[in-house]
Design a protein around this motif. Structure first.
Motif, mmCIF file in Angstrom:
data_model
loop_
_atom_site.group_PDB
_atom_site.id
_atom_site.type_symbol
_atom_site.label_atom_id
_atom_site.label_comp_id
_atom_site.label_asym_id
_atom_site.label_seq_id
_atom_site.Cartn_x
_atom_site.Cartn_y
_atom_site.Cartn_z
ATOM 1 N N ALA A 18 0.873 -1.169 0.000
ATOM 2 C CA ALA A 18 0.000 0.000 0.000
ATOM 3 C C ALA A 18 0.913 1.223 0.000
ATOM 4 O O ALA A 18 1.918 1.255 0.720
ATOM 5 N N VAL A 19 0.594 2.217 -0.814
ATOM 6 C CA VAL A 19 1.388 3.441 -0.890
ATOM 7 C C VAL A 19 0.596 4.545 -0.197
ATOM 8 O O VAL A 19 -0.552 4.808 -0.537
ATOM 9 N N GLU A 20 1.226 5.172 0.785
ATOM 10 C CA GLU A 20 0.563 6.284 1.476
ATOM 11 C C GLU A 20 1.503 7.472 1.566
ATOM 12 O O GLU A 20 2.728 7.324 1.523
ATOM 13 N N LEU A 21 0.906 8.639 1.643
ATOM 14 C CA LEU A 21 1.680 9.877 1.787
ATOM 15 C C LEU A 21 2.209 9.973 3.208
ATOM 16 O O LEU A 21 1.480 9.715 4.171
ATOM 17 N N LYS A 22 3.480 10.361 3.355
ATOM 18 C CA LYS A 22 4.034 10.593 4.686
ATOM 19 C C LYS A 22 3.291 11.740 5.359
ATOM 20 O O LYS A 22 2.987 11.690 6.535
ATOM 21 N N ASP A 23 3.023 12.782 4.581
ATOM 22 C CA ASP A 23 2.336 13.959 5.096
ATOM 23 C C ASP A 23 0.828 13.734 5.019
ATOM 24 O O ASP A 23 0.238 13.819 3.959
ATOM 25 N N GLY A 24 0.223 13.392 6.113
ATOM 26 C CA GLY A 24 -1.220 13.190 6.150
ATOM 27 C C GLY A 24 -1.654 11.739 6.110
ATOM 28 O O GLY A 24 -2.782 11.416 6.440
ATOM 29 N N GLY A 25 -0.782 10.841 5.679
ATOM 30 C CA GLY A 25 -1.077 9.422 5.730
ATOM 31 C C GLY A 25 -2.135 8.912 4.771
ATOM 32 O O GLY A 25 -2.647 7.812 4.951
ATOM 33 N N ALA A 26 -2.491 9.670 3.740
ATOM 34 C CA ALA A 26 -3.518 9.222 2.803
ATOM 35 C C ALA A 26 -3.011 8.049 1.969
ATOM 36 O O ALA A 26 -1.899 8.087 1.449
ATOM 37 N N HIS A 27 -3.842 7.019 1.849
ATOM 38 C CA HIS A 27 -3.541 5.858 0.997
ATOM 39 C C HIS A 27 -3.839 6.262 -0.442
ATOM 40 O O HIS A 27 -4.974 6.581 -0.773
ATOM 41 N N ILE A 28 -2.801 6.232 -1.313
ATOM 42 C CA ILE A 28 -2.969 6.773 -2.665
ATOM 43 C C ILE A 28 -2.729 5.760 -3.786
ATOM 44 O O ILE A 28 -2.879 6.098 -4.953
ATOM 45 N N GLY A 29 -2.332 4.550 -3.456
ATOM 46 C CA GLY A 29 -2.067 3.584 -4.513
ATOM 47 C C GLY A 29 -1.425 2.324 -3.989
ATOM 48 O O GLY A 29 -1.434 2.056 -2.786
ATOM 49 N N ASP A 30 -0.864 1.558 -4.921
ATOM 50 C CA ASP A 30 -0.204 0.316 -4.542
ATOM 51 C C ASP A 30 0.869 -0.042 -5.558
ATOM 52 O O ASP A 30 0.841 0.413 -6.696
ATOM 53 N N VAL A 31 1.826 -0.837 -5.098
ATOM 54 C CA VAL A 31 2.868 -1.395 -5.956
ATOM 55 C C VAL A 31 2.911 -2.888 -5.663
ATOM 56 O O VAL A 31 3.034 -3.297 -4.505
ATOM 57 N N GLY A 32 2.796 -3.695 -6.715
ATOM 58 C CA GLY A 32 2.857 -5.141 -6.561
ATOM 59 C C GLY A 32 4.185 -5.671 -7.055
ATOM 60 O O GLY A 32 4.743 -5.188 -8.037
ATOM 61 N N VAL A 33 4.700 -6.675 -6.344
ATOM 62 C CA VAL A 33 5.942 -7.351 -6.719
ATOM 63 C C VAL A 33 5.657 -8.842 -6.765
ATOM 64 O O VAL A 33 5.190 -9.419 -5.778
ATOM 65 N N ASN A 34 5.930 -9.448 -7.903
ATOM 66 C CA ASN A 34 5.785 -10.887 -8.073
ATOM 67 C C ASN A 34 7.181 -11.494 -8.099
ATOM 68 O O ASN A 34 7.859 -11.484 -9.132
ATOM 69 N N LEU A 35 7.617 -11.983 -6.942
ATOM 70 C CA LEU A 35 8.960 -12.544 -6.795
ATOM 71 C C LEU A 35 9.005 -13.939 -7.406
ATOM 72 O O LEU A 35 8.166 -14.793 -7.098
ATOM 73 N N ASN A 36 9.978 -14.161 -8.272
ATOM 74 C CA ASN A 36 10.159 -15.441 -8.933
ATOM 75 C C ASN A 36 10.616 -16.501 -7.930
ATOM 76 O O ASN A 36 11.225 -16.174 -6.912
ATOM 77 N N ASP A 37 10.370 -17.762 -8.257
ATOM 78 C CA ASP A 37 10.798 -18.875 -7.398
ATOM 79 C C ASP A 37 12.300 -18.867 -7.137
ATOM 80 O O ASP A 37 12.749 -19.327 -6.086
ATOM 81 N N ASN A 38 13.101 -18.342 -8.088
ATOM 82 C CA ASN A 38 14.554 -18.320 -7.905
ATOM 83 C C ASN A 38 15.019 -17.193 -6.977
ATOM 84 O O ASN A 38 16.210 -17.094 -6.683
ATOM 85 N N LEU A 39 14.107 -16.330 -6.541
ATOM 86 C CA LEU A 39 14.387 -15.209 -5.625
ATOM 87 C C LEU A 39 15.390 -14.195 -6.193
ATOM 88 O O LEU A 39 15.917 -13.367 -5.463
ATOM 89 N N ARG A 40 15.627 -14.241 -7.509
ATOM 90 C CA ARG A 40 16.572 -13.326 -8.147
ATOM 91 C C ARG A 40 15.930 -12.461 -9.210
ATOM 92 O O ARG A 40 16.558 -11.585 -9.780
ATOM 93 N N GLN A 41 14.654 -12.737 -9.516
ATOM 94 C CA GLN A 41 13.929 -11.978 -10.525
ATOM 95 C C GLN A 41 12.546 -11.652 -9.964
ATOM 96 O O GLN A 41 12.017 -12.383 -9.127
ATOM 97 N N ALA A 42 11.972 -10.550 -10.479
ATOM 98 C CA ALA A 42 10.625 -10.169 -10.059
ATOM 99 C C ALA A 42 9.962 -9.389 -11.176
ATOM 100 O O ALA A 42 10.620 -8.841 -12.063
ATOM 101 N N GLU A 43 8.649 -9.350 -11.102
ATOM 102 C CA GLU A 43 7.832 -8.517 -11.986
ATOM 103 C C GLU A 43 7.159 -7.483 -11.095
ATOM 104 O O GLU A 43 6.817 -7.786 -9.950
#
Length: 182
Positions: A66-91
């Protein structure tokens, strides 16, 4: 808090985020290039948050910040990470509420995640894919140093149409090496 940048905090989703998640995922201009359809109900958001809260960012599979602003704490978006089984690559993938777009928040949030993935976790490569019509998303990736690696023509059937997909990649050596994006 998992990641902090100059203006943002990237953290686990909490139950209280359901309404803002549903609101920005319901915006037609946000949903247009995503896998979900608008409107995105609060009930669906609650279920998604339960699933996201159970994920482990250190293990293979999707983890959603979850992405939130430091100033005011509003939740403004998200970033997803799909970690590969090899733990060396991600999407990665990202979404920002429409009223917060155009202010550099997506770039800053993704840069925070990339710093974590490359500098702390030592990943070799991070990839991203976006609808070829989503010019703003492609610009974010290019601003961060991603290389366009391909175009998949008529590749994805989504929302009753075939779409072209842009493929992007960023290697650790390019992100951390001389001439890397700042």
């Amino acid at each position: 808090m998992l990641i902090a940048t100059e203006r943002l905090v990237l953290r686990r989703f909490r139950p209280g985020d359901a309404e803002t998640l549903a609101a920005y995922r319901s915006a037609p201009e946000v949903a247009r290039y995503q896998s979900w359809r608008a409107p995105y109900s609060v009930e669906r958001a609650r279920y998604a948050i339960e699933t996201m809260a159970a994920a482990d960012p250190e293990q293979p599979g999707w983890f959603q910040y979850a992405v939130e602003l430091k100033d005011g704490g509003a939740h403004i978006g998200d970033v997803g990470v799909n970690l590969n089984d090899n733990l060396r690559q991600a999407e990665i993938g990202y979404t920002v509420a429409p009223e917060r777009q155009g202010r550099g928040y997506a770039t800053e949030a993704v840069r925070g995640v990339l710093d974590q993935l490359f500098r702390v976790r030592g990943l070799h490569k991070v990839s991203a894919e976006c609808d070829a019509r989503n010019v703003a998303s492609a610009r974010v990736l290019e601003r961060l140093g991603f290389t366009r690696e391909g175009l998949l023509r008529g590749h994805t059937w989504i929302k009753d149409e075939w779409t072209d997909d842009l493929l992007y990649g960023l290697l650790e050596v390019d992100y951390l090496g001389p001439g890397a994006p700042s």
